[in-house]
Write an enzyme that holds these catalytic residues in place. Structure first.
Site, PDB file in Angstrom:
ATOM      1  CG  PHE A   1      -2.168  -0.818   1.037  1.00  9.30           C
ATOM      2  CD1 PHE A   1      -3.133  -0.487   0.101  1.00  9.30           C
ATOM      3  CD2 PHE A   1      -2.365  -1.944   1.819  1.00  9.30           C
ATOM      4  CE1 PHE A   1      -4.261  -1.260  -0.060  1.00  9.30           C
ATOM      5  CE2 PHE A   1      -3.501  -2.724   1.672  1.00  9.30           C
ATOM      6  CZ  PHE A   1      -4.460  -2.377   0.732  1.00  9.30           C
ATOM      7  CG  ASP A   2       4.581   3.634   0.969  1.00 11.54           C
ATOM      8  OD1 ASP A   2       4.073   4.682   0.523  1.00 11.54           O
ATOM      9  OD2 ASP A   2       5.595   3.631   1.686  1.00 11.54           O
TER      10      ASP A   2
END
Length: 176
Positions: A125-126
């Protein structure tokens, strides 16, 4: 970080006294999420564990490279990894001339993210430009697994069902 979080707690507590702020955002919940995510980002043993999951699960994609971790040099305070050369994915002019096609890179990123959501159950998620490096011949490196989380089978199935309804143009099914 502890001091910063304490200051944020005080500021958010003061701001939460205003009804106009309370009605728009739940500041205590926002701060709780910030503290949780920051804690995950700084838990290097967890990050190594998650990196190894991704390394194993994405090995079927020959265009993805995840750096090797040197466990014997790593600790709870530091991760020592193989150095990987590449350009930030956002710097197209730097990597396009090296036999890379932006359309191919984009499709490959979609492929590995669909794999994460629908098959692996863990999601990176980055994906900011500093965490995706483009090397050559449409290959790339994924970095920084501190903000990767496991998603439930139920969430994965909801996504799968939603995608199926979109492909079938079943818009009422999508709403359901």
């Amino acid at each position: 970080i502890d001091i910063d979080c304490a200051i944020l707690f005080l500021v958010f507590s003061l701001l939460s006294r205003f009804r106009s702020v309370r009605e728009k955002v739940d500041l205590p919940q926002l701060l709780d999420e910030f503290i949780r995510v920051t804690g995950d980002e700084l838990n290097f043993q967890r990050e190594i564990y998650v990196l190894e999951i991704f390394k194993e699960k994405l090995k079927k994609f020959p265009f993805v490279h995840i750096p090797k971790v040197y466990q014997e040099l790593s600790s709870k305070d530091i991760i020592v990894m193989e150095y990987c050369e590449g350009d930030k994915i956002s710097e197209i002019s730097s990597w396009k001339h090296r036999n890379n096609d932006p359309a191919v890179i984009a499709q490959q990123l979609v492929d590995i993210y669909m794999e994460q959501f629908l098959e692996i159950g863990w999601v990176h998620f980055d994906p900011h430009p500093g965490n995706i490096l483009v090397t050559s011949d449409n290959n790339f490196v994924l970095l920084d697994f501190g903000m990767a989380w496991q998603i439930s089978t139920q969430h994965s199935e909801v996504l799968r069902c939603g995608l199926r309804t979109i492909v079938q143009k079943d818009y009422m099914g999508l709403l359901d």
